[in-house]
Design a protein around this motif. Structure first.
Motif, mmCIF file in Angstrom:
data_model
loop_
_atom_site.group_PDB
_atom_site.id
_atom_site.type_symbol
_atom_site.label_atom_id
_atom_site.label_comp_id
_atom_site.label_asym_id
_atom_site.label_seq_id
_atom_site.Cartn_x
_atom_site.Cartn_y
_atom_site.Cartn_z
ATOM 1 N N ALA A 13 0.872 -1.185 0.000
ATOM 2 C CA ALA A 13 0.000 0.000 0.000
ATOM 3 C C ALA A 13 0.903 1.226 0.000
ATOM 4 C CB ALA A 13 -0.895 -0.004 1.226
ATOM 5 N N VAL A 14 0.910 1.953 -1.119
ATOM 6 C CA VAL A 14 1.842 3.073 -1.298
ATOM 7 C C VAL A 14 1.130 4.407 -1.079
ATOM 8 C CG1 VAL A 14 3.406 4.233 -2.915
ATOM 9 C CG2 VAL A 14 3.213 1.721 -2.933
ATOM 10 N N ALA A 15 1.755 5.262 -0.283
ATOM 11 C CA ALA A 15 1.287 6.649 -0.132
ATOM 12 C C ALA A 15 2.084 7.492 -1.120
ATOM 13 C CB ALA A 15 1.531 7.129 1.293
ATOM 14 N N TRP A 16 1.432 7.928 -2.192
ATOM 15 C CA TRP A 16 2.139 8.700 -3.216
ATOM 16 C C TRP A 16 2.297 10.160 -2.827
ATOM 17 C CZ3 TRP A 16 4.972 6.566 -6.859
ATOM 18 C CH2 TRP A 16 4.691 5.253 -7.257
ATOM 19 N N GLU A 17 1.354 10.646 -2.011
ATOM 20 C CA GLU A 17 1.454 12.035 -1.545
ATOM 21 C C GLU A 17 0.672 12.200 -0.260
ATOM 22 O OE1 GLU A 17 -0.754 14.963 -3.963
ATOM 23 O OE2 GLU A 17 -1.242 13.284 -5.279
ATOM 24 N N SER A 18 0.994 13.255 0.462
ATOM 25 C CA SER A 18 0.339 13.531 1.735
ATOM 26 C C SER A 18 -1.143 13.836 1.526
ATOM 27 C CB SER A 18 1.022 14.737 2.390
ATOM 28 O OG SER A 18 0.365 15.100 3.573
ATOM 29 N N GLY A 19 -1.969 13.319 2.433
ATOM 30 C CA GLY A 19 -3.388 13.645 2.417
ATOM 31 C C GLY A 19 -4.231 12.828 1.484
ATOM 32 N N LYS A 20 -3.638 11.866 0.773
ATOM 33 C CA LYS A 20 -4.396 11.045 -0.180
ATOM 34 C C LYS A 20 -4.437 9.591 0.282
ATOM 35 C CE LYS A 20 -5.165 14.381 -3.115
ATOM 36 N NZ LYS A 20 -4.487 14.467 -4.425
ATOM 37 N N PRO A 21 -5.504 8.862 -0.046
ATOM 38 C CA PRO A 21 -5.576 7.444 0.343
ATOM 39 C C PRO A 21 -4.417 6.639 -0.242
ATOM 40 C CG PRO A 21 -7.710 8.239 -0.426
ATOM 41 C CD PRO A 21 -6.709 9.310 -0.752
ATOM 42 N N ASP A 352 -11.159 -5.253 14.485
ATOM 43 C CA ASP A 352 -11.490 -5.341 13.057
ATOM 44 C C ASP A 352 -10.407 -6.126 12.336
ATOM 45 O OD1 ASP A 352 -13.846 -3.198 12.583
ATOM 46 O OD2 ASP A 352 -12.448 -2.411 14.064
ATOM 47 N N HIS A 353 -10.811 -6.781 11.245
ATOM 48 C CA HIS A 353 -9.883 -7.575 10.432
ATOM 49 C C HIS A 353 -10.119 -7.195 8.977
ATOM 50 C CE1 HIS A 353 -9.294 -10.451 13.866
ATOM 51 N NE2 HIS A 353 -10.524 -10.027 14.144
ATOM 52 N N LEU A 354 -9.059 -6.832 8.280
ATOM 53 C CA LEU A 354 -9.183 -6.443 6.867
ATOM 54 C C LEU A 354 -8.007 -6.984 6.065
ATOM 55 C CD1 LEU A 354 -10.187 -2.665 7.187
ATOM 56 C CD2 LEU A 354 -11.671 -4.517 6.396
ATOM 57 N N PRO A 355 -8.223 -7.296 4.782
ATOM 58 C CA PRO A 355 -7.103 -7.630 3.906
ATOM 59 C C PRO A 355 -6.386 -6.351 3.467
ATOM 60 C CG PRO A 355 -9.151 -7.714 2.678
ATOM 61 C CD PRO A 355 -9.525 -7.431 4.106
ATOM 62 N N LEU A 356 -5.194 -6.518 2.932
ATOM 63 C CA LEU A 356 -4.378 -5.366 2.532
ATOM 64 C C LEU A 356 -5.118 -4.453 1.569
ATOM 65 C CD1 LEU A 356 -1.612 -3.901 2.579
ATOM 66 C CD2 LEU A 356 -0.921 -5.389 0.679
ATOM 67 N N ASP A 357 -5.882 -5.031 0.642
ATOM 68 C CA ASP A 357 -6.503 -4.186 -0.380
ATOM 69 C C ASP A 357 -7.651 -3.323 0.176
ATOM 70 O OD1 ASP A 357 -8.511 -6.077 -0.103
ATOM 71 O OD2 ASP A 357 -8.319 -6.893 -2.134
ATOM 72 N N GLN A 358 -8.002 -3.515 1.454
ATOM 73 C CA GLN A 358 -9.020 -2.656 2.080
ATOM 74 C C GLN A 358 -8.432 -1.803 3.204
ATOM 75 O OE1 GLN A 358 -12.793 -4.650 3.037
ATOM 76 N NE2 GLN A 358 -12.302 -6.249 1.556
ATOM 77 N N ILE A 359 -7.141 -1.568 3.145
ATOM 78 C CA ILE A 359 -6.457 -0.887 4.243
ATOM 79 C C ILE A 359 -6.978 0.527 4.490
ATOM 80 C CG2 ILE A 359 -4.548 0.000 2.818
ATOM 81 C CD1 ILE A 359 -2.705 -0.689 5.241
ATOM 82 N N ASN A 360 -7.470 1.190 3.450
ATOM 83 C CA ASN A 360 -7.980 2.553 3.659
ATOM 84 C C ASN A 360 -9.178 2.581 4.606
ATOM 85 O OD1 ASN A 360 -6.193 4.234 2.036
ATOM 86 N ND2 ASN A 360 -7.013 3.100 0.289
ATOM 87 N N LYS A 361 -9.932 1.478 4.656
ATOM 88 C CA LYS A 361 -11.053 1.403 5.606
ATOM 89 C C LYS A 361 -10.550 1.455 7.047
ATOM 90 C CE LYS A 361 -14.327 -1.251 2.750
ATOM 91 N NZ LYS A 361 -15.113 -2.510 2.659
ATOM 92 N N ALA A 362 -9.364 0.896 7.264
ATOM 93 C CA ALA A 362 -8.800 0.910 8.616
ATOM 94 C C ALA A 362 -8.497 2.337 9.073
ATOM 95 C CB ALA A 362 -7.538 0.061 8.665
ATOM 96 N N PHE A 363 -8.058 3.182 8.150
ATOM 97 C CA PHE A 363 -7.821 4.585 8.487
ATOM 98 C C PHE A 363 -9.139 5.276 8.826
ATOM 99 C CE2 PHE A 363 -3.844 3.598 6.454
ATOM 100 C CZ PHE A 363 -2.924 4.441 7.054
ATOM 101 N N GLU A 364 -10.199 4.923 8.102
ATOM 102 C CA GLU A 364 -11.508 5.534 8.368
ATOM 103 C C GLU A 364 -12.027 5.150 9.751
ATOM 104 O OE1 GLU A 364 -13.977 4.226 5.162
ATOM 105 O OE2 GLU A 364 -12.688 5.125 3.628
ATOM 106 N N THR A 365 -11.929 3.875 10.109
ATOM 107 C CA THR A 365 -12.430 3.448 11.420
ATOM 108 C C THR A 365 -11.566 4.007 12.539
ATOM 109 O OG1 THR A 365 -11.201 1.363 11.291
ATOM 110 C CG2 THR A 365 -13.471 1.343 10.526
#
Length: 383
Positions: A13-21, A352-365
């Motif tokens: 999961a790559v963060a390409w820039e600040s403030g973006k999923p 909570d349990h999530l796969p890597l491809d749903q990692i942005n949901k973890a930031f939301e929770t």
């Protein structure tokens, strides 16, 4: 391992820039160099620090370069080792560490601190000892957060930033000892040295705060007051050992005054687990004069805490803790043993349990306060 010495292509999961999923990308992870270890990450947590660096850079956080792979609370298995690595072998179960322990420097020999600085400047800047990262994507270097980057199926870390743990430890539970639980628990028992029969207040009831509550309870404190603006966290706090919980929003007086009145002069120990300077000040002011101890475990890098000098002059102690005061390489295996022996709770922190491809949901929770820790499974079979 058949992949030893070769570049490994995997998902991250790559963060390409600040403030973006984060974006799930195919990345390349180079083989480990001298005194480095490449590991297969099995489970990782999403910590408030990951969220702050992604969404709050410049608001109390120093800038880290992008693109970046975040993640620093994890557990995995050694895939291969670089030259001159003697303490690890392929197949070892390990926990990567954002705080090194080289075991040879003055600080490592000093029992008063855990602040080893081996490779410190480089890992804080997102690179390893040679000034480069081992992760690349689309032909571009990707920086490694705190020298780890556990939001990648494989990563490379210095051998001084890795703890070998027992072979029967469940990696999908003990990953929590890579940051949050160790920090909060250590703030109480290692840094603050909470005493039996004492009174404590824990400010912030996220993973770090709940671990601090657990530490106070294990240390034998008789009064443990959980403080949080989200009452949904109170039931869990009581489960971990809080004797009561208080919501600052329910009172017209400042929370420190409420606590001083409630405890007839202030608590013996206050543990701040939020990372907010105003809360830090309130925590200090909630302690009794004469012997009150306030331990700051919440993280912020650039903000300023206001301290009324008289509060210190009257006998209070203000302390900070980093990674709970643990000497990382030697102490984390012991904490794993404590968990395996039933002396430490870990399972109950995972909501909570999530796969890597749903990692942005973890930031939301995490931001909504509806979870304590989300376990991210890096491989589908472990999900």
């Amino acid at each position: 391992m058949t992949t030893a010495g070769q570049v490994i292509r995997c998902k991250a999961a790559v963060a390409w820039e600040s403030g973006k999923p984060l974006i799930i990308e195919d990345v390349e992870v180079a083989p480990p160099k001298i005194h480095e270890v490449r590991i297969k990450i099995i489970a990782t947590g999403v910590c408030h620090t990951d969220n702050e660096y992604l969404f709050e850079t410049g608001k109390g956080m120093k800038f880290r370069p992008f693109p970046l792979v975040l993640g620093h609370e994890a557990a995995g298995i050694v895939e291969s080792v670089g030259p001159e690595v003697t303490n690890f072998s392929p197949g070892d179960k390990v926990i990567p560490l954002f705080l090194p322990q080289c075991q040879d420097c003055e600080r490592c020999h000093n029992p008063e601190t855990n602040h080893c600085r081996r490779n410190w400047a480089n890992t804080q800047a997102g690179v390893l000892a040679d000034g480069t990262s081992r992760i690349s994507c689309k032909g571009q270097q990707v920086y490694q957060f705190l020298g780890i980057s556990s939001f990648s199926q494989y990563t490379v870390v210095p051998d001084t930033s890795l703890a070998k743990i027992r072979s029967d430890a469940p990696l999908d539970k003990v990953f929590l000892l890579g940051c949050g639980v160790s920090t909060g628990y250590g703030a109480a028992v290692k840094t603050g040295k909470v005493k039996k029969g004492s009174s404590c207040a824990v400010f912030g009831l996220g993973a770090v705060g709940l671990a601090a509550v657990m530490g106070c309870q294990i240390a034998g404190a008789t009064t443990i007051i959980g403080v949080d603006v989200n009452p949904e966290k109170f039931e869990k706090a009581v489960f971990f050992g809080a004797t009561e919980c208080v919501n600052p929003k329910d009172h017209t007086k400042p929370i420190q005054e409420v606590l001083v009145e409630k405890t007839d002069g202030g608590v013996d120990y206050a543990l701040e687990c939020v990372g907010d300077p105003a809360v830090m000040s309130a925590a200090l002011e909630s302690t009794t004069d004469g012997w009150g101890i306030c331990v700051i475990a919440g993280w912020t890098e650039t903000e300023v805490m206001q301290v009324e000098v008289e509060k210190i002059l009257m006998g209070r102690t203000l302390m900070g803790t980093y990674f709970g005061g643990w000497k990382s390489v030697q102490d984390i295996p012991t904490l794993v043993d404590n968990y395996m022996d039933g002396k430490l709770k870990l399972d109950e922190f995972i909501t909570d349990h999530l796969p890597l491809d749903q990692i942005n949901k973890a930031f939301e929770t995490l931001k909504s306060g509806t979870s304590i820790r989300t376990k991210i499974s890096l491989w589908q079979e472990e999900a």
